[in-house]
Design a protein around this motif. Structure first.
Motif, PDB file in Angstrom:
ATOM      1  N   GLU A  71       0.834  -1.203   0.000  1.00 31.73           N
ATOM      2  CA  GLU A  71       0.000   0.000   0.000  1.00 31.73           C
ATOM      3  C   GLU A  71       0.870   1.255   0.000  1.00 31.73           C
ATOM      4  O   GLU A  71       0.611   2.213  -0.737  1.00 31.73           O
ATOM      5  CB  GLU A  71      -0.920  -0.023   1.227  1.00 31.73           C
ATOM      6  CG  GLU A  71      -1.808   1.203   1.383  1.00 31.73           C
ATOM      7  CD  GLU A  71      -2.851   1.306   0.274  1.00 31.73           C
ATOM      8  OE1 GLU A  71      -3.345   2.428   0.057  1.00 31.73           O
ATOM      9  OE2 GLU A  71      -3.159   0.281  -0.363  1.00 31.73           O
ATOM     10  N   GLN A  72       1.929   1.247   0.817  1.00 29.10           N
ATOM     11  CA  GLN A  72       2.842   2.386   0.854  1.00 29.10           C
ATOM     12  C   GLN A  72       3.519   2.577  -0.494  1.00 29.10           C
ATOM     13  O   GLN A  72       3.708   3.712  -0.942  1.00 29.10           O
ATOM     14  CB  GLN A  72       3.892   2.172   1.953  1.00 29.10           C
ATOM     15  CG  GLN A  72       3.341   2.222   3.366  1.00 29.10           C
ATOM     16  CD  GLN A  72       4.397   1.873   4.401  1.00 29.10           C
ATOM     17  OE1 GLN A  72       5.555   1.596   4.056  1.00 29.10           O
ATOM     18  NE2 GLN A  72       4.024   1.878   5.664  1.00 29.10           N
ATOM     19  N   HIS A  73       3.847   1.470  -1.153  1.00 32.34           N
ATOM     20  CA  HIS A  73       4.553   1.565  -2.429  1.00 32.34           C
ATOM     21  C   HIS A  73       3.633   2.111  -3.518  1.00 32.34           C
ATOM     22  O   HIS A  73       4.084   2.874  -4.388  1.00 32.34           O
ATOM     23  CB  HIS A  73       5.092   0.188  -2.824  1.00 32.34           C
ATOM     24  CG  HIS A  73       6.144   0.257  -3.898  1.00 32.34           C
ATOM     25  ND1 HIS A  73       7.377   0.839  -3.695  1.00 32.34           N
ATOM     26  CD2 HIS A  73       6.139  -0.176  -5.189  1.00 32.34           C
ATOM     27  CE1 HIS A  73       8.087   0.759  -4.811  1.00 32.34           C
ATOM     28  NE2 HIS A  73       7.353   0.154  -5.729  1.00 32.34           N
ATOM     29  N   ARG A  74       2.376   1.717  -3.478  1.00 32.91           N
ATOM     30  CA  ARG A  74       1.427   2.244  -4.467  1.00 32.91           C
ATOM     31  C   ARG A  74       1.242   3.752  -4.311  1.00 32.91           C
ATOM     32  O   ARG A  74       1.069   4.468  -5.297  1.00 32.91           O
ATOM     33  CB  ARG A  74       0.074   1.536  -4.311  1.00 32.91           C
ATOM     34  CG  ARG A  74       0.006   0.160  -4.948  1.00 32.91           C
ATOM     35  CD  ARG A  74      -1.419  -0.326  -5.064  1.00 32.91           C
ATOM     36  NE  ARG A  74      -2.048  -0.502  -3.750  1.00 32.91           N
ATOM     37  CZ  ARG A  74      -2.014  -1.626  -3.062  1.00 32.91           C
ATOM     38  NH1 ARG A  74      -1.373  -2.689  -3.551  1.00 32.91           N
ATOM     39  NH2 ARG A  74      -2.610  -1.719  -1.891  1.00 32.91           N
ATOM     40  N   ARG A 107       6.604   7.186  -4.326  1.00 35.84           N
ATOM     41  CA  ARG A 107       7.360   7.306  -5.579  1.00 35.84           C
ATOM     42  C   ARG A 107       8.288   6.091  -5.698  1.00 35.84           C
ATOM     43  O   ARG A 107       9.122   5.849  -4.830  1.00 35.84           O
ATOM     44  CB  ARG A 107       8.166   8.600  -5.585  1.00 35.84           C
ATOM     45  CG  ARG A 107       7.276   9.852  -5.569  1.00 35.84           C
ATOM     46  CD  ARG A 107       8.092  11.101  -5.304  1.00 35.84           C
ATOM     47  NE  ARG A 107       9.152  11.270  -6.296  1.00 35.84           N
ATOM     48  CZ  ARG A 107      10.129  12.168  -6.189  1.00 35.84           C
ATOM     49  NH1 ARG A 107      10.193  12.947  -5.116  1.00 35.84           N
ATOM     50  NH2 ARG A 107      11.032  12.266  -7.144  1.00 35.84           N
ATOM     51  N   PRO A 108       8.177   5.334  -6.787  1.00 35.43           N
ATOM     52  CA  PRO A 108       8.867   4.042  -6.879  1.00 35.43           C
ATOM     53  C   PRO A 108      10.380   4.131  -7.034  1.00 35.43           C
ATOM     54  O   PRO A 108      11.094   3.224  -6.627  1.00 35.43           O
ATOM     55  CB  PRO A 108       8.223   3.385  -8.101  1.00 35.43           C
ATOM     56  CG  PRO A 108       7.726   4.527  -8.926  1.00 35.43           C
ATOM     57  CD  PRO A 108       7.305   5.583  -7.951  1.00 35.43           C
ATOM     58  N   ILE A 116      12.976   2.010  -3.320  1.00 34.40           N
ATOM     59  CA  ILE A 116      13.844   0.852  -3.544  1.00 34.40           C
ATOM     60  C   ILE A 116      13.941   0.010  -2.276  1.00 34.40           C
ATOM     61  O   ILE A 116      13.885  -1.220  -2.315  1.00 34.40           O
ATOM     62  CB  ILE A 116      15.238   1.315  -4.011  1.00 34.40           C
ATOM     63  CG1 ILE A 116      15.136   1.971  -5.400  1.00 34.40           C
ATOM     64  CG2 ILE A 116      16.213   0.145  -4.037  1.00 34.40           C
ATOM     65  CD1 ILE A 116      16.399   2.662  -5.855  1.00 34.40           C
ATOM     66  N   GLU A 117      14.068   0.683  -1.114  1.00 28.70           N
ATOM     67  CA  GLU A 117      14.158  -0.040   0.147  1.00 28.70           C
ATOM     68  C   GLU A 117      12.854  -0.790   0.444  1.00 28.70           C
ATOM     69  O   GLU A 117      12.877  -1.900   0.987  1.00 28.70           O
ATOM     70  CB  GLU A 117      14.480   0.934   1.293  1.00 28.70           C
ATOM     71  CG  GLU A 117      15.921   1.428   1.297  1.00 28.70           C
ATOM     72  CD  GLU A 117      16.919   0.287   1.439  1.00 28.70           C
ATOM     73  OE1 GLU A 117      16.646  -0.662   2.200  1.00 28.70           O
ATOM     74  OE2 GLU A 117      17.963   0.318   0.768  1.00 28.70           O
ATOM     75  N   ARG A 118      11.709  -0.185   0.084  1.00 29.12           N
ATOM     76  CA  ARG A 118      10.433  -0.876   0.282  1.00 29.12           C
ATOM     77  C   ARG A 118      10.380  -2.165  -0.537  1.00 29.12           C
ATOM     78  O   ARG A 118       9.927  -3.211  -0.064  1.00 29.12           O
ATOM     79  CB  ARG A 118       9.266   0.042  -0.097  1.00 29.12           C
ATOM     80  CG  ARG A 118       8.867   1.037   0.965  1.00 29.12           C
ATOM     81  CD  ARG A 118       7.502   1.642   0.672  1.00 29.12           C
ATOM     82  NE  ARG A 118       7.479   2.347  -0.601  1.00 29.12           N
ATOM     83  CZ  ARG A 118       7.720   3.645  -0.753  1.00 29.12           C
ATOM     84  NH1 ARG A 118       8.020   4.378   0.305  1.00 29.12           N
ATOM     85  NH2 ARG A 118       7.675   4.218  -1.944  1.00 29.12           N
ATOM     86  N   LEU A 119      10.824  -2.085  -1.791  1.00 27.27           N
ATOM     87  CA  LEU A 119      10.827  -3.276  -2.643  1.00 27.27           C
ATOM     88  C   LEU A 119      11.725  -4.362  -2.069  1.00 27.27           C
ATOM     89  O   LEU A 119      11.369  -5.550  -2.074  1.00 27.27           O
ATOM     90  CB  LEU A 119      11.293  -2.895  -4.058  1.00 27.27           C
ATOM     91  CG  LEU A 119      10.306  -2.070  -4.899  1.00 27.27           C
ATOM     92  CD1 LEU A 119      10.958  -1.632  -6.201  1.00 27.27           C
ATOM     93  CD2 LEU A 119       9.042  -2.885  -5.187  1.00 27.27           C
ATOM     94  N   ARG A 120      12.899  -3.963  -1.601  1.00 30.38           N
ATOM     95  CA  ARG A 120      13.809  -4.938  -0.991  1.00 30.38           C
ATOM     96  C   ARG A 120      13.174  -5.572   0.244  1.00 30.38           C
ATOM     97  O   ARG A 120      13.276  -6.787   0.470  1.00 30.38           O
ATOM     98  CB  ARG A 120      15.122  -4.255  -0.595  1.00 30.38           C
ATOM     99  CG  ARG A 120      16.015  -3.892  -1.776  1.00 30.38           C
ATOM    100  CD  ARG A 120      17.243  -3.166  -1.278  1.00 30.38           C
ATOM    101  NE  ARG A 120      18.096  -2.752  -2.379  1.00 30.38           N
ATOM    102  CZ  ARG A 120      18.871  -1.693  -2.355  1.00 30.38           C
ATOM    103  NH1 ARG A 120      18.915  -0.918  -1.287  1.00 30.38           N
ATOM    104  NH2 ARG A 120      19.633  -1.383  -3.387  1.00 30.38           N
TER     105      ARG A 120
END
Length: 638
Positions: A125-128, A131-132, A138-142
């Motif tokens: 939800e935070q990633h959506r 800003r990607p 990037i840290e969220r994706l990791r």
């Protein structure tokens, strides 16, 4: 020390002992300020209980008195004072929690899976909404990928493990916060676990209860409600010393009226002037006041205010120590090693004690902070438990000590190496000696030799095994080649106008930290073990020092939980501050007041406060308006 003073709070101690009657146990909350001897009351009550008829009952039934302490040091102290009596179980909150839930592997797996799924959904939800392509994105994706991998591996884990004093980085291990939250959840949802706890420990005493995790404290309070009359929950604490955000707010208001509420009013630690100051600090909070011992000295208190833009804070603090030596007529103030300097942030202490080059890069990685403050983890252990003890022995020409370290930790002299050497074992011993001689020559010829150079020397000689964390920094290793290739690929993928971001922040942090001299790791080790003259405001709760120098600088601390500038009136409070105060919620001003109380109440003889303010004159006037300090006790420093 007078007998009258020692018996001043005897009524409170007698109440606690009555509550530990195993035939009619009663819960209690001991409310006592700084220096009042809370731990002494705990130890004395337990001692009298186990030395009497109740001690025999504990022995016959195999039950124990449970004691939960705040730190490992406090745990060890209480054990020693109780002479390691087996009828008393003394643990930190993390160790006690794990002792309750260890072995419930199916339940743990289910809880961890549900918790990971919830965290992944939250991150998605935070990633959506974010800003990607930013660093945070990037840290969220990791983080999401890491949690998905862990979730996928859960079914393959047969047994979960946990250590209260280590980094818990293996796939089958749990982290510190998980163990606390899991214990709270299990105690709430599993009647059998509650019955087991009460059967095992009919008395449970919790020191520093105001900073116990609120979810776990709620679970203990519900447990007590269910088993009242058969179980005694004893809370030792002081709401004015609650300095961690996960503690239960207004714990004192949640205590049932049927509980005993003993009070301790004498401060056995501080001089009378310091007691006056800390009474003033808390007066608007709860009105609690302490009294000094009849033989307490007056003591000395001073506040020194300097501009926040000071060019050399170290020179200012040295000047303050010289000034205090004169004011207090105490030459020991001029010796920095006999003054305990308390800073708001660990980085402030690192700068003052001289290990910031090693500490700061690692401190910037959130998941390394726990191990960094405990001195645990493979990378840190390589230096502080292998290299540094050997260096110390070699410097002292302690060949026996050096040999013992090599035999215990070095692959050069392990059983396999000696067996493989066969008749050439003497040559193998020679290689170990040559490696030790080479290490000593390296540190003697280069007093500022870097940790990286020492790491490379150890790897080249095979003196110690290089942990996986540090393997990427050993030239020629597979890990180093992989790291270099990944960095090159990352650089090639970046547009020319964008700064290259290291694919692994943790590797980048270690790379920078290893550039620091080995001597900084020695200083860091002393700091972690509490052997330095520096500490943090939060880290000294329960401790006491003859001379205390409190350093306050919001700009240097760069924190947001505490705000001395707002507290002292040098800056305006924010709209959120006013809203929190109006709603009765905990605000930065409330937190800062409590922290200020804790730091000031550490002083046994004299107290100096150095406050770096954006507006020294305004700060001085505001401080004097509080009425906590006399006009002659507040000085401006040019």
């Amino acid at each position: 020390m007078t007998d009258v003073d020692d018996q001043f709070d005897a009524e409170a101690d007698a109440t606690i002992i009555e509550c530990l009657n195993l035939a009619e146990p009663r819960s209690f909350f001991l409310y006592a300020g700084a220096g009042s001897g809370k731990t002494r009351s705990l130890v004395n009550a337990v001692r009298k209980t186990i030395d009497g008829e109740h001690g025999r009952l504990l022995t016959l039934t195999g039950k124990k008195i449970g004691v939960i302490t705040y730190t490992n040091a406090a745990c060890d102290e209480i054990k020693q004072r109780l002479e390691f009596d087996p009828r008393v179980e003394v643990m930190t909150i993390h160790a006690f929690s794990w002792s309750l839930i260890e072995g419930f592997n199916a339940d743990i797996r289910q809880w961890v899976a549900r918790n990971l799924e919830e965290e992944i959904v939250e991150l998605e939800e935070q990633h959506r909404n974010g800003r990607p392509n930013t660093k945070a994105g990037i840290e969220r994706l990791r983080s999401m990928e890491s949690k998905r991998r862990r979730l996928a591996r859960l079914d393959s884990i047969v047994k979960f493990i946990y250590s209260p004093t280590s980094d818990n980085r293996t796939r089958d291990s749990l982290n510190h916060s998980e163990v606390i939250l899991m214990t709270a959840a299990f105690l709430t949802s599993k009647p059998g676990l509650r019955r087991m706890l009460v059967s095992r420990c009919p008395v449970l005493l919790i020191d520093e209860s105001q900073d116990t995790n609120k979810s776990l404290m709620d679970a203990f309070l519900h447990l007590e409600e269910e088993f009242q009359g058969r179980f005694s929950l004893g809370l030792f604490g002081d709401m004015m010393q609650r300095i961690y955000s996960d503690g239960k707010e207004q714990l004192d208001k949640a205590i049932p009226a049927r509980w005993a509420m003993p009070r301790k009013r004498m401060n056995h630690r501080c001089p009378s002037r310091v007691i006056e100051v800390i009474n003033n600090i808390r007066r608007d909070v709860d009105g609690e006041e302490q009294v000094p011992r009849s033989n307490a000295k007056k003591g000395v208190v001073r506040v020194f205010i300097a501009t926040q833009a000071s060019v050399d804070p170290f020179a200012i603090e040295a000047a303050v120590r010289r000034r205090m030596a004169t004011i207090a007529d105490d030459p020991a103030w001029q010796n920095s090693s006999t003054v305990k300097t308390l800073a708001l942030e660990h980085l402030m202490s690192a700068r003052r004690f001289g290990f910031v080059g090693f500490f700061e890069p690692l401190w910037g990685i959130e998941n390394l902070r726990t191990s960094l403050l405990q001195g645990t983890g493979a990378g840190l252990g390589f230096f502080i438990r292998d290299v540094l003890p050997l260096v110390k022995a070699l410097r002292a020409n302690d060949r026996f000590g050096a040999t013992a370290i090599i035999k215990a930790s070095s692959p050069l002299l392990d059983r396999v190496a000696l067996q493989e050497a066969g008749s050439n074992q003497v040559a193998q011993l020679g290689r170990a000696k040559a490696a030790c001689d080479g290490l000593l020559a390296l540190i003697q010829e280069q007093p500022k030799v870097s940790a990286q150079a020492v790491l490379e020397f150890v790897a080249h000689t095979g003196l110690f095994t290089i942990p996986d964390t540090l393997a990427p920094f050993v030239p020629g290793s597979v890990e180093a080649a992989t790291h270099d290739n990944a960095a090159q690929d990352n650089q090639e993928d970046q547009p020319e106008d964008q700064e290259v971001e290291d694919a692994s922040p943790q590797l980048s942090a270690w790379s920078k930290a290893l550039e620091a001299p080995l001597s900084q790791i020695e200083l860091y080790d002393m700091y972690v073990q509490g052997q330095s003259q520096f500490g943090t405001h939060q880290g000294v709760k329960g401790l006491e020092f003859s001379r205390v120098l409190v350093v306050i600088n919001d700009d240097e601390a760069r924190g947001f939980l505490f705000a001395y500038d707002k507290f002292f009136g040098a800056k305006e409070k924010s709209k959120a501050d006013h809203e929190n105060e109006a709603a009765g919620r905990d605000s930065s001003t409330d937190r800062t007041r409590r922290l200020f109380y804790v730091t000031c109440s550490r002083a046994e003889q004299s107290l100096a406060i150095v406050y770096y303010s954006p507006n020294p004159e305004l700060a001085r006037n505001a401080i004097l308006q509080y009425g906590w300090f006399e006009q002659g006790e507040v000085e401006l420093i040019n």
